[in-house]
Write an enzyme that holds these catalytic residues in place. Structure first.
Site, PDB file in Angstrom:
ATOM      1  N   ILE A  90       0.835  -1.195   0.000  1.00  0.00           N
ATOM      2  CA  ILE A  90       0.000   0.000   0.000  1.00  0.00           C
ATOM      3  C   ILE A  90       0.876   1.254   0.000  1.00  0.00           C
ATOM      4  O   ILE A  90       0.673   2.170  -0.807  1.00  0.00           O
ATOM      5  CB  ILE A  90      -0.972  -0.013   1.206  1.00  0.00           C
ATOM      6  CG1 ILE A  90      -1.969  -1.170   1.038  1.00  0.00           C
ATOM      7  CG2 ILE A  90      -1.684   1.319   1.344  1.00  0.00           C
ATOM      8  CD1 ILE A  90      -2.915  -1.375   2.196  1.00  0.00           C
ATOM      9  N   ASP A 132      -9.499   4.996   9.958  1.00  0.00           N
ATOM     10  CA  ASP A 132     -10.400   3.978   9.398  1.00  0.00           C
ATOM     11  C   ASP A 132     -10.422   2.743  10.301  1.00  0.00           C
ATOM     12  O   ASP A 132     -11.283   1.886  10.176  1.00  0.00           O
ATOM     13  CB  ASP A 132      -9.904   3.586   7.997  1.00  0.00           C
ATOM     14  CG  ASP A 132     -10.870   2.654   7.263  1.00  0.00           C
ATOM     15  OD1 ASP A 132     -12.091   2.943   7.273  1.00  0.00           O
ATOM     16  OD2 ASP A 132     -10.413   1.645   6.688  1.00  0.00           O
ATOM     17  N   GLU A 155     -13.158  -2.433  17.564  1.00  0.00           N
ATOM     18  CA  GLU A 155     -14.160  -2.141  16.536  1.00  0.00           C
ATOM     19  C   GLU A 155     -15.422  -2.949  16.819  1.00  0.00           C
ATOM     20  O   GLU A 155     -15.324  -4.104  17.250  1.00  0.00           O
ATOM     21  CB  GLU A 155     -13.605  -2.488  15.147  1.00  0.00           C
ATOM     22  CG  GLU A 155     -12.420  -1.602  14.778  1.00  0.00           C
ATOM     23  CD  GLU A 155     -11.829  -1.917  13.409  1.00  0.00           C
ATOM     24  OE1 GLU A 155     -12.375  -2.772  12.685  1.00  0.00           O
ATOM     25  OE2 GLU A 155     -10.795  -1.294  13.072  1.00  0.00           O
ATOM     26  N   HIS A 210     -13.729   1.135   8.993  1.00  0.00           N
ATOM     27  CA  HIS A 210     -12.852   0.085   8.448  1.00  0.00           C
ATOM     28  C   HIS A 210     -13.302  -0.349   7.044  1.00  0.00           C
ATOM     29  O   HIS A 210     -13.552  -1.519   6.777  1.00  0.00           O
ATOM     30  CB  HIS A 210     -12.813  -1.133   9.385  1.00  0.00           C
ATOM     31  CG  HIS A 210     -11.558  -1.933   9.195  1.00  0.00           C
ATOM     32  ND1 HIS A 210     -10.979  -2.644  10.211  1.00  0.00           N
ATOM     33  CD2 HIS A 210     -10.767  -2.135   8.104  1.00  0.00           C
ATOM     34  CE1 HIS A 210      -9.892  -3.251   9.757  1.00  0.00           C
ATOM     35  NE2 HIS A 210      -9.747  -2.955   8.486  1.00  0.00           N
ATOM     36  N   ILE A 211     -13.391   0.644   6.170  1.00  0.00           N
ATOM     37  CA  ILE A 211     -13.850   0.362   4.810  1.00  0.00           C
ATOM     38  C   ILE A 211     -12.787   0.768   3.781  1.00  0.00           C
ATOM     39  O   ILE A 211     -13.086   0.875   2.589  1.00  0.00           O
ATOM     40  CB  ILE A 211     -15.162   1.129   4.497  1.00  0.00           C
ATOM     41  CG1 ILE A 211     -15.089   2.548   5.045  1.00  0.00           C
ATOM     42  CG2 ILE A 211     -16.365   0.424   5.085  1.00  0.00           C
ATOM     43  CD1 ILE A 211     -15.413   3.591   4.086  1.00  0.00           C
ATOM     44  N   GLY A 212     -11.558   0.954   4.268  1.00  0.00           N
ATOM     45  CA  GLY A 212     -10.493   1.425   3.371  1.00  0.00           C
ATOM     46  C   GLY A 212     -10.340   0.568   2.128  1.00  0.00           C
ATOM     47  O   GLY A 212     -10.058   1.065   1.044  1.00  0.00           O
TER      48      GLY A 212
HETATM   49  N1  LIG Z   1      -8.288  -0.161   6.193  1.00  0.00           N
HETATM   50  C1  LIG Z   1      -8.427  -1.248   5.461  1.00  0.00           C
HETATM   51  O1  LIG Z   1      -9.526  -1.621   5.064  1.00  0.00           O
HETATM   52  C2  LIG Z   1      -7.201  -2.015   5.077  1.00  0.00           C
HETATM   53  C3  LIG Z   1      -7.208  -2.742   3.900  1.00  0.00           C
HETATM   54  C4  LIG Z   1      -6.048  -3.412   3.527  1.00  0.00           C
HETATM   55  C5  LIG Z   1      -4.936  -3.381   4.343  1.00  0.00           C
HETATM   56  N2  LIG Z   1      -4.966  -2.705   5.512  1.00  0.00           N
HETATM   57  C6  LIG Z   1      -3.779  -2.629   6.389  1.00  0.00           C
HETATM   58  O2  LIG Z   1      -2.789  -1.834   5.765  1.00  0.00           O
HETATM   59  C7  LIG Z   1      -1.502  -2.214   6.272  1.00  0.00           C
HETATM   60  C8  LIG Z   1      -0.486  -2.299   5.140  1.00  0.00           C
HETATM   61  O3  LIG Z   1      -0.862  -3.306   4.211  1.00  0.00           O
HETATM   62  P1  LIG Z   1       0.149  -3.796   3.071  1.00  0.00           P
HETATM   63  O4  LIG Z   1      -0.588  -4.739   2.209  1.00  0.00           O
HETATM   64  O5  LIG Z   1       0.818  -2.613   2.468  1.00  0.00           O
HETATM   65  O6  LIG Z   1       1.206  -4.583   3.984  1.00  0.00           O
HETATM   66  P2  LIG Z   1       2.696  -4.996   3.616  1.00  0.00           P
HETATM   67  O7  LIG Z   1       3.033  -6.120   4.496  1.00  0.00           O
HETATM   68  O8  LIG Z   1       2.862  -5.104   2.152  1.00  0.00           O
HETATM   69  O9  LIG Z   1       3.561  -3.711   4.077  1.00  0.00           O
HETATM   70  C9  LIG Z   1       3.807  -3.395   5.414  1.00  0.00           C
HETATM   71  C10 LIG Z   1       5.171  -2.683   5.459  1.00  0.00           C
HETATM   72  O10 LIG Z   1       5.322  -2.089   6.731  1.00  0.00           O
HETATM   73  C11 LIG Z   1       6.689  -2.265   7.129  1.00  0.00           C
HETATM   74  N3  LIG Z   1       6.754  -2.078   8.584  1.00  0.00           N
HETATM   75  C12 LIG Z   1       6.231  -2.900   9.540  1.00  0.00           C
HETATM   76  N4  LIG Z   1       6.422  -2.347  10.742  1.00  0.00           N
HETATM   77  C13 LIG Z   1       7.053  -1.169  10.552  1.00  0.00           C
HETATM   78  C14 LIG Z   1       7.500  -0.131  11.425  1.00  0.00           C
HETATM   79  N5  LIG Z   1       7.311  -0.208  12.728  1.00  0.00           N
HETATM   80  N6  LIG Z   1       8.116   0.931  10.871  1.00  0.00           N
HETATM   81  C15 LIG Z   1       8.318   1.013   9.522  1.00  0.00           C
HETATM   82  N7  LIG Z   1       7.913   0.067   8.664  1.00  0.00           N
HETATM   83  C16 LIG Z   1       7.283  -0.990   9.182  1.00  0.00           C
HETATM   84  C17 LIG Z   1       7.034  -3.641   6.637  1.00  0.00           C
HETATM   85  O11 LIG Z   1       8.426  -3.830   6.543  1.00  0.00           O
HETATM   86  C18 LIG Z   1       6.353  -3.627   5.262  1.00  0.00           C
HETATM   87  O12 LIG Z   1       7.180  -3.130   4.265  1.00  0.00           O
HETATM   88  C19 LIG Z   1      -1.710  -3.524   7.024  1.00  0.00           C
HETATM   89  O13 LIG Z   1      -1.695  -3.262   8.401  1.00  0.00           O
HETATM   90  C20 LIG Z   1      -3.105  -3.956   6.595  1.00  0.00           C
HETATM   91  O14 LIG Z   1      -3.744  -4.690   7.601  1.00  0.00           O
HETATM   92  C21 LIG Z   1      -6.077  -2.000   5.877  1.00  0.00           C
END
Ligand SMILES: NC(=O)c1ccc[n+]([C@@H]2O[C@H](COP(=O)([O-])OP(=O)(O)OC[C@H]3O[C@@H](n4cnc5c(N)ncnc54)[C@H](O)[C@@H]3O)[C@@H](O)[C@H]2O)c1
Length: 630
Positions: free
Chosen positions: A383, A485, A490, A513-515
């Protein structure tokens, strides 16, 4: 049926994936508005004829007249049709050759097109029963042989009555005229053929359906190229999974049962007993108790991001692979993050609330554009990286911090520490994963380290930010606003109260939580997870599985593939190979991967092996699951 019957095979949408008349139209008609009009009319008449809604003879005459075809175009039409030859008939060329005198093609199409195409399957011209085209001396198409029985409605029935073909007969076809053959008592069995199309008017009347020629052969007790019939594997998709998944299964030859809602444990235990593939979203819980009853379950598709609702260890212990869709909603989250950063820098949360209360107030305070501002991305994973690209496209300067080494995209700059990033950012967006150490990653010290007047966005995990500290930073005027979000706690269900003290704060944008929740994400999840499940069933590929070792494999057309999941104990591979060698199986390829307490071995072997080999492999100690593909 003990003896090999006489096969009557339909041509269009059965032996080939296409409808001849539509291919003729594609080759013959110009690529303009008039061509498109004629094509559409031809397709409409084809469908109506297939489903018995218009008289076949009438539809045929009108379609041929619309074509404006010449004899010189025949080779191009044949080449296009041949390119769509059904994979499952192609794979069974050996069966068709061995039983050549019993293979007949019965089609309302034209022998000038059919004969050269089916010759590729080893079917001789005299086995083809079809109409003929008529051309004028200038080569222009005049029509077809109108006196031929196949030029009329009910033509297949009429023609068959005049032929003295041996019994028993099996009709295989997708259309209405094929069904008519069986209903007239001229074929003992009719298989509604669904490898390419599913015609509901035919399917509701047919006693049997088959998505491949292998399934036909299997049902008749005959041996085809592939040993397992897909229709025997029950696929059940719950919770309104997007139709893109159903389409993927149909395209791969699997039938699917769907159920709109989730099932509770008792209902699930009852339903799951004969299910081989189950697709769920977040509301169905696959507990150890449920999995214990799932004796035929091979694979689970979590058509969502998370897999907390599944007892992954219990599934692994039973050799059940689980797949999910970790990245399908990445873009959706990124778009919301961009939107929120823009809204926050414009100070819009307060404006939206005022309008809601009927207050017209054009004073905007320090409303800012995002152009030229610095976005700090914390967590540069799927992301974070995509946000980086979109934010730059909107004119932002991007800096990021990640614990892992991540390549900078575009002109983004890597920051050595979180605090260095906070000190430079006008907007901070958090996209770290859910690891335990990220609890309260943002507390009083981090908010204090952010630039005065900056904004904070959390679409990652609720436990990442201390909301009391956030409120203090907003109250002191240090931060301008924030978008959340996700929350530490929740509500469990839609409609449950959201009681967080920050809920009426005018500096916040709050969403439930609808991101990642968009139609596009749902469609992509359906397609992506559906395809992972199909790949696993068809090729043994475990790429993207969350609880078994990942192996990506090409389809193996000329061998049988034996896939074996086992508890990761020393000696299992040796025992499998002992069994293979004791039964004289010729190994064409072998792949092994172990991970934690599970091992996965795939052996491609020559077709000729004794059935006792399978029992011997099944009996290898520590076997969790053994399947034979092809
Ligand atoms: N709001 C929503 O509906 C929604 C939807 C999808 C994903 N998400 C959340 O978004 C987040 C990111 O998802 P993604 O697919 O990009 O994950 P991902 O695993 O691809 O990326 C996470 C990154 O964060 C880094 N990281 C972890 N802890 C860290 C810290 N303390 N400092 C710096 N970097 C750190 C990791 O090295 C990794 O590169 C997740 O927590 C996921 O649950 C939320």
């Amino acid at each position: 049926m003990a003896e090999t019957p006489l096969f009557l095979l339909d041509f269009d949408s059965t032996l080939v994936a296409a409808e001849s008349l539509e291919v003729m139209a594609d080759v013959c008609l110009p690529d303009d508005a008039e061509g498109a009009r004629r094509r559409a009319r031809i397709a409409e008449l084809t469908a109506a004829g297939m489903e018995g809604r218009v008289d076949f003879g009438v539809a045929l005459r009108e379609r041929l007249a619309l074509l404006q075809m010449t004899r010189a175009q025949l080779p191009a039409i044949v080449a296009r049709l041949a390119a769509t030859l059904s994979p499952s008939f192609r794979a069974n060329r050996a069966f068709l050759a061995e039983h050549a005198p019993r293979i007949h093609v019965l089609s309302s199409g034209f022998r000038e097109l059919i004969e050269p195409v089916v010759a590729e399957l080893g079917i001789a011209a005299q086995q083809v029963h079809a109409n003929t085209l008529r051309f004028g001396s200038d080569g222009a198409l005049l029509g077809c042989d109108e006196a031929h029985p196949l030029a009329q409605a009910g033509g297949k029935v009429a023609l068959l009555r005049t032929l003295d073909l041996p019994q028993p007969r099996v009709m295989v076809g997708d259309g209405w005229s094929d069904l008519e053959v069986a209903e007239a008592g001229l074929a003992e069995r009719f298989y509604a053929y669904t490898e390419h199309v599913r015609r509901s008017a035919v399917l509701v009347r047919a006693q049997r359906q088959a998505a491949s020629f292998d399934e036909v052969l299997h049902d008749l007790g005959l041996r085809g190229a592939h040993s397992y019939p897909k229709s025997k594997l029950k696929v059940l998709l719950l919770e309104n999974i997007h139709p893109s998944a159903v389409e993927a299964f149909h395209a791969a030859g699997y039938g699917v049962e769907t159920h709109a809602g989730a099932l509770d444990e008792a209902a699930l235990i009852e339903r799951i007993a004969d299910v081989a593939v189950i697709g769920i979203r977040s509301k169905t819980r696959l507990t150890a108790r449920v999995l214990e009853q799932a004796r035929r379950l091979v694979v689970v598709g979590a058509f969502c991001i998370g897999t907390n609702q599944i007892d992954l260890a219990a599934a692994r212990a039973r050799g059940i692979a689980v797949f999910n869709a970790p990245y399908s909603n990445t873009r959706s989250v990124v778009e919301l993050a961009i939107a929120e950063i823009i809204l926050l820098l414009r100070g819009l949360p307060a404006k939206l609330r005022q309008m809601d209360q009927g207050i017209w107030d054009k004073s905007v305070g320090p409303a800012r554009e995002v152009r030229g501002k610095t976005l700090g991305i914390v967590g540069y994973g799927s992301i974070g990286m995509q946000l980086s690209v979109l934010a730059e496209a909107a004119g932002m300067r991007v800096i990021y911090h990640d614990l892992a080494e991540r390549l900078a995209l575009g002109t983004a700059r890597r920051m050595p520490s979180l605090h260095a990033l906070l000190a430079e950012s006008d907007a901070v967006s958090v996209h770290v994963d859910g690891r335990a150490e990220n609890r309260m990653l943002f507390g009083a010290a981090e908010f204090a380290a952010m630039r005065p007047g900056s904004v904070f966005v959390n679409l990652a995990r609720g436990h990442v930010a201390d909301l009391d500290a956030l409120k203090a930073a907003l109250d002191s005027g240090h931060l301008r606003g924030a978008a959340l979000d996700v929350f530490p706690e929740e509500p469990a269900r839609n409609g449950d109260a959201f009681t967080h003290p920050l809920r009426s704060d005018a500096r916040l944008l709050l969403t439930p939580h609808i991101g990642g929740s968009t139609l596009e994400a749902q469609e992509d999840i359906g397609r992506y997870v559906g395809q992972r499940l199909i790949d696993y069933l068809d090729t043994g590929s475990t790429e993207g599985a969350v609880n078994v070792p990942a192996l990506r494999l090409p389809p193996q057309a000329s061998a049988h593939r034996l896939v074996h999941l086992h508890a990761n104990q020393p000696g299992v591979l040796a025992r499998i190979n002992e069994a293979l060698s004791a039964h004289g199986a010729n190994i064409l390829g072998q792949y092994l991967k172990t991970e934690g307490d599970v091992g996965y071995v795939i052996s491609d072997v020559d077709r000729d092996y004794s059935p006792a080999l399978l029992d011997a492999i099944r009996a290898v100690p520590h076997t969790l699951r053994f399947r034979v593909l092809y």
